[in-house]
Design an enzyme around this catalytic site. Structure first.
Site, PDB file in Angstrom:
ATOM      1  N   VAL A 154       0.663  -0.948   0.076  1.00  0.00           N
ATOM      2  CA  VAL A 154       0.189  -0.497  -0.332  1.00  0.00           C
ATOM      3  C   VAL A 154       0.799   0.972   0.052  1.00  0.00           C
ATOM      4  O   VAL A 154       1.277   1.859   1.235  1.00  0.00           O
ATOM      5  CB  VAL A 154      -0.898   0.361   1.429  1.00  0.00           C
ATOM      6  CG1 VAL A 154      -1.905   1.361   1.593  1.00  0.00           C
ATOM      7  CG2 VAL A 154      -1.829  -1.007   1.207  1.00  0.00           C
ATOM      8  N   PRO A 155       1.047   1.731  -1.322  1.00  0.00           N
ATOM      9  CA  PRO A 155       2.309   3.100  -1.341  1.00  0.00           C
ATOM     10  C   PRO A 155       2.911   4.158  -0.308  1.00  0.00           C
ATOM     11  O   PRO A 155       2.078   4.786  -1.466  1.00  0.00           O
ATOM     12  CB  PRO A 155       2.161   2.437  -2.739  1.00  0.00           C
ATOM     13  CG  PRO A 155       0.942   2.898  -3.409  1.00  0.00           C
ATOM     14  CD  PRO A 155       0.164   1.662  -2.237  1.00  0.00           C
ATOM     15  N   CYS A 156       2.323   4.163   0.209  1.00  0.00           N
ATOM     16  CA  CYS A 156       1.909   5.393   1.512  1.00  0.00           C
ATOM     17  C   CYS A 156       2.787   6.203   1.357  1.00  0.00           C
ATOM     18  O   CYS A 156       3.178   7.401   1.029  1.00  0.00           O
ATOM     19  CB  CYS A 156       2.265   4.796   2.847  1.00  0.00           C
ATOM     20  SG  CYS A 156       3.462   4.062   3.247  1.00  0.00           S
ATOM     21  N   HIS A 157       4.403   5.424   0.607  1.00  0.00           N
ATOM     22  CA  HIS A 157       5.784   6.285  -0.234  1.00  0.00           C
ATOM     23  C   HIS A 157       4.976   7.819  -0.864  1.00  0.00           C
ATOM     24  O   HIS A 157       6.335   7.915  -1.119  1.00  0.00           O
ATOM     25  CB  HIS A 157       7.070   5.374  -0.035  1.00  0.00           C
ATOM     26  CG  HIS A 157       6.466   4.538  -1.390  1.00  0.00           C
ATOM     27  ND1 HIS A 157       5.863   3.250  -1.029  1.00  0.00           N
ATOM     28  CD2 HIS A 157       6.388   4.661  -2.934  1.00  0.00           C
ATOM     29  CE1 HIS A 157       5.133   2.422  -1.958  1.00  0.00           C
ATOM     30  NE2 HIS A 157       6.089   3.795  -3.370  1.00  0.00           N
ATOM     31  N   ARG A 158       4.355   6.931  -1.578  1.00  0.00           N
ATOM     32  CA  ARG A 158       4.225   7.927  -3.016  1.00  0.00           C
ATOM     33  C   ARG A 158       3.465   9.308  -2.506  1.00  0.00           C
ATOM     34  O   ARG A 158       2.724  10.564  -3.334  1.00  0.00           O
ATOM     35  CB  ARG A 158       3.200   7.643  -4.133  1.00  0.00           C
ATOM     36  CG  ARG A 158       4.009   5.974  -4.299  1.00  0.00           C
ATOM     37  CD  ARG A 158       3.335   5.380  -5.401  1.00  0.00           C
ATOM     38  NE  ARG A 158       3.365   4.105  -5.941  1.00  0.00           N
ATOM     39  CZ  ARG A 158       2.698   3.299  -6.155  1.00  0.00           C
ATOM     40  NH1 ARG A 158       1.343   3.181  -6.239  1.00  0.00           N
ATOM     41  NH2 ARG A 158       3.896   2.209  -6.399  1.00  0.00           N
TER      42      ARG A 158
END
Length: 188
Positions: A154-158
């Protein structure tokens, strides 16, 4: 923590530990480009891919998923292979389903919007807040992202602040920078 240490921890801490019987939730680790990630896979999907300590993730999984938790490499290996492919730039979208059982209702809403941010792109906290109808809840959005139980997948780094900075990340700024760089390089 070695697999025998993990097995011993599970034997002592899990009242439902059953040894050779496959667990309801597979639990283990992945050592990759951004450090150690703790993995848990339920019958619904990946419930944890976390930078937190194994003991913390284990307790969260037991508390929120409430099932027999134990080692099961056969169920973890597909996730590990996808992480390997992602870090090498060969995978843009994870096929393994995600189980957000650990997240709060609000966090699930934020994380579902986060999953819509395309590979190699970023969105701001403001944009996520607007998309969920809570444009003034930026701190709550940031807290939900920081508590993401399924990092990387779940790409919270984006998600970045609107000020041009990198922003916080559970794995640290170096890990966030690495993840964004992997996506930028493989898009080119």
């Amino acid at each position: 923590m070695s697999s025998s240490d993990l097995d011993a921890l599970l034997r002592v801490t899990s009242a439902t530990y059953r040894g050779e019987v496959p667990p309801d939730v597979a639990f283990g680790t992945y050592d990759g480009a951004v450090g150690r990630l703790v993995l848990a896979v339920s019958g619904k999907g990946v419930v944890a891919c976390s930078f937190e300590a194994e003991e913390i993730v284990f307790e969260l999984v037991v508390r929120h998923v409430g099932a027999f938790v134990g080692p099961d490499p056969g169920r973890l290996d597909p996730v590990r292979r996808e992480l390997d492919a992602y870090f090498s730039g060969r995978l843009r979208a994870f096929a393994t389903p995600v189980d957000l059982s650990i997240a709060t209702t609000f966090a699930r809403t934020v994380l579902q919007k986060t999953m819509a941010v395309p590979y190699g792109e970023t969105a701001t906290l403001d944009e996520i807040g607007e998309s969920i109808g809570r444009p003034r809840a930026l701190r709550a959005v940031g807290n939900a992202l920081n508590a993401n139980p399924v990092c990387v997948i779940v790409p919270c780094h984006r998600i970045v602040p609107g000020d041009g900075e990198l922003g916080d990340y559970a794995g640290g700024q170096a890990a966030k920078r690495h993840l964004l760089n992997v996506e930028q390089r493989s898009r080119a």
